[in-house]
Design an enzyme around this catalytic site. Structure first.
Site, PDB file in Angstrom:
ATOM      1  N   ASP A 164       6.098 -10.763   0.689  1.00 35.11           N
ATOM      2  CA  ASP A 164       5.526 -11.650  -0.122  1.00 35.11           C
ATOM      3  C   ASP A 164       5.930 -11.609  -1.630  1.00 35.11           C
ATOM      4  O   ASP A 164       4.909 -12.077  -2.466  1.00 35.11           O
ATOM      5  CB  ASP A 164       3.879 -11.595  -0.064  1.00 35.11           C
ATOM      6  N   ASP A 222       0.745  -6.358  -5.237  1.00 39.01           N
ATOM      7  CA  ASP A 222       0.512  -7.205  -4.090  1.00 39.01           C
ATOM      8  C   ASP A 222       1.075  -6.331  -2.893  1.00 39.01           C
ATOM      9  O   ASP A 222       1.716  -7.223  -2.226  1.00 39.01           O
ATOM     10  CB  ASP A 222       0.633  -8.595  -4.019  1.00 39.01           C
TER      11      ASP A 222
HETATM   12  N1  LIG Z   1      -2.399  -4.126 -12.083  1.00 35.53           N
HETATM   13  C1  LIG Z   1      -2.610  -5.215 -12.845  1.00 35.53           C
HETATM   14  N2  LIG Z   1      -2.821  -5.613 -14.066  1.00 35.53           N
HETATM   15  C2  LIG Z   1      -3.150  -6.746 -14.604  1.00 35.53           C
HETATM   16  N3  LIG Z   1      -3.554  -7.763 -13.721  1.00 35.53           N
HETATM   17  C3  LIG Z   1      -3.582  -7.518 -12.564  1.00 35.53           C
HETATM   18  C4  LIG Z   1      -3.173  -6.458 -11.909  1.00 35.53           C
HETATM   19  N4  LIG Z   1      -3.387  -6.565 -10.630  1.00 35.53           N
HETATM   20  C5  LIG Z   1      -3.776  -7.815 -10.267  1.00 35.53           C
HETATM   21  N5  LIG Z   1      -4.090  -8.318 -11.679  1.00 35.53           N
HETATM   22  C6  LIG Z   1      -4.558  -9.910 -11.549  1.00 35.53           C
HETATM   23  O1  LIG Z   1      -5.747 -10.039 -10.933  1.00 35.53           O
HETATM   24  C7  LIG Z   1      -5.785 -11.026 -10.174  1.00 35.53           C
HETATM   25  C8  LIG Z   1      -6.145 -10.734  -8.672  1.00 35.53           C
HETATM   26  O2  LIG Z   1      -5.154  -9.947  -8.178  1.00 35.53           O
HETATM   27  P1  LIG Z   1      -5.485  -9.442  -6.858  1.00 35.53           P
HETATM   28  O3  LIG Z   1      -4.239  -8.439  -6.467  1.00 35.53           O
HETATM   29  O4  LIG Z   1      -6.787  -8.739  -6.717  1.00 35.53           O
HETATM   30  O5  LIG Z   1      -5.521 -10.464  -5.897  1.00 35.53           O
HETATM   31  P2  LIG Z   1      -4.345 -11.311  -5.585  1.00 35.53           P
HETATM   32  O6  LIG Z   1      -3.420 -10.748  -4.512  1.00 35.53           O
HETATM   33  O7  LIG Z   1      -3.830 -12.120  -6.760  1.00 35.53           O
HETATM   34  O8  LIG Z   1      -5.017 -12.658  -4.539  1.00 35.53           O
HETATM   35  P3  LIG Z   1      -5.113 -12.514  -2.963  1.00 35.53           P
HETATM   36  O9  LIG Z   1      -6.034 -11.287  -2.667  1.00 35.53           O
HETATM   37  O10 LIG Z   1      -6.058 -13.739  -2.745  1.00 35.53           O
HETATM   38  O11 LIG Z   1      -3.688 -12.442  -2.551  1.00 35.53           O
HETATM   39  C9  LIG Z   1      -4.358 -11.584 -10.190  1.00 35.53           C
HETATM   40  O12 LIG Z   1      -4.318 -13.120 -10.808  1.00 35.53           O
HETATM   41  C10 LIG Z   1      -3.453 -10.643 -10.962  1.00 35.53           C
HETATM   42  O13 LIG Z   1      -2.556 -11.450 -11.969  1.00 35.53           O
END
Ligand SMILES: Nc1ncnc2c1ncn2[C@@H]1O[C@H](COP(=O)(O)OP(=O)(O)OP(=O)(O)O)[C@@H](O)[C@H]1O
Ligand SMILES: O=C(O)C[C@H](Cc1nc2cc(Cl)cc(Cl)c2[nH]1)c1ccc(Cl)cc1
Length: 324
Positions: A158, A176
């Site tokens: 992805d 992700d």
């Molecule tokens: N390591 C990180 N440092 C800073 N920001 C982060 C980090 N990981 C995730 N984020 C931010 O937090 C938000 C949520 O991320 P998360 O991976 O929990 O869900 P997502 O993958 O964005 O959404 P979904 O689960 O629906 O695919 C995102 O917008 C991402 O930019």
């Protein structure tokens, strides 16, 4: 001296006591070891918070998942895949590093590298599009990270600008991995061990019902056609990302997902006028319907588009180019 059992939340610390004896203390990290700060973002099943380790004052991003929600939405598999995948990808600067996981009665916690400059998508939207120097730098860091993932038997599946985060120095941190695929260990000397990146036997999804389809604009034709993702599927997404960095939009985008899929399967895309020829040449060798005919990573590294890039540690030590 401190070493940590990957992925578990158990930290062993060695100290020398007053009598000169070496003492090993086992320390379990938990919620109370951190001061939680601002919300960095929300996912469908998660909230990501900035946090500081109260002992070391180091800053992290902590991804918090509600257990009940995870179970209700049948996402247990994805959470454990994310944990297992991140535990395999610990030695590369371009991958968000997982330091510990732990849980309490209500939640699960991933303690991750803090990528404090947000998503590459946000920066790209603000700029409109990148010039060749920036596209080359970010393309190189993403490719270097994908090469490492593939060398560790992981297909991301992805890849897209939302999943390319940026740290405080504007270097890439790919995230992700809940929908990643961990390839089975290649049998030593067996027929499968000479697999090519596009070879369908390279641990592709063999179960009939495909368990995951990526994000419409970046999905590969083989995933749409045969429900099989392979390493070369990440290279298709990479081609879409390079196009998007320079054009300011992805190559395949239509009014709805179904029409986007039709364009992908028909390889129906065009380059904007004045699109740089050397970038066009690279993209045309990646956006190829047959996965086995896509340029392999080592050939991408040597493509003219990346002329002048210092691969290896130099790439990650240099200053990120100023976005203009
Ligand atoms: N390591 C990180 N440092 C800073 N920001 C982060 C980090 N990981 C995730 N984020 C931010 O937090 C938000 C949520 O991320 P998360 O991976 O929990 O869900 P997502 O993958 O964005 O959404 P979904 O689960 O629906 O695919 C995102 O917008 C991402 O930019
Ligand atoms: O401690 C470990 O590393 C292993 C556990 C495994 C695990 N325990 C779980 C409990 C629940 Cl309710 C849901 C999931 Cl997905 C669960 N996964 C775990 C804990 C936290 C995280 Cl973020 C991932 C996995």
């Amino acid at each position: 001296e401190e070493w940590q059992d990957r992925g578990a939340s158990v930290i062993r610390q060695q100290e020398v006591d007053s009598s000169g004896q070496t003492v090993t203390r086992t320390v379990k990290k938990g919620v109370k070891d951190f001061n939680f700060g601002r919300t960095l973002g929300e996912g469908s099943y998660s909230t990501v918070l900035a946090a500081t380790d109260r002992q070391t004052l180091k800053e992290y991003a902590i991804k918090v998942l509600d257990k009940r929600h995870i179970i209700k939405e049948k996402k247990v598999k994805y959470v454990n895949i994310e944990r297992d995948t991140l535990n395999r990808l610990t030695e590369h600067p371009g991958i968000v590093r997982l330091y510990y996981t732990f849980q309490d009665e209500r939640s699960l916690y991933f303690v991750l590298d803090l990528a404090s400059s947000g998503e590459l998508l946000g920066v790209l939207k603000k700029m409109g599009s990148f010039d060749m120097e920036c596209a080359r730098f970010y393309g190189a860091e993403i490719l270097d990270s994908v090469a490492y993932m593939h060398s560790r038997g992981v297909i991301h599946r992805d890849l897209k600008p939302e999943n390319v985060l940026l740290d405080k120095d504007m270097h890439v941190k790919i995230t992700d991995f809940g929908t990643a695929k961990i390839l089975p260990e290649p049998r030593v000397g067996g027929a499968g061990s000479q697999e090519a990146p596009g070879d369908p036997t390279d641990g592709a999804e063999t179960d009939r019902a495909v368990s995951f389809v990526g994000t419409a604009e970046y999905v590969s034709p083989e995933l749409l056609r045969d429900k099989n993702a392979c390493k070369a599927s990440d290279l298709w997404a990479f081609g879409c990302i390079i196009y998007q960095l320079l054009a300011g939009r992805p190559p395949f985008k239509a009014a709805n997902e179904y029409l986007t899929f039709q364009k992908i399967l028909a390889l129906d895309y065009t380059f904007p006028d004045a699109f740089p020829e050397v970038a066009r040449d690279l993209i045309e060798r990646l956006l190829v319907l047959e996965p086995a005919n896509r340029l392999p990573i080592e050939h991408i590294r040597n493509h003219r588009f990346f002329d002048g890039v210092q691969w290896g540690k130099g790439l990650w030590r240099q200053k990120a180019p100023r976005l203009k």
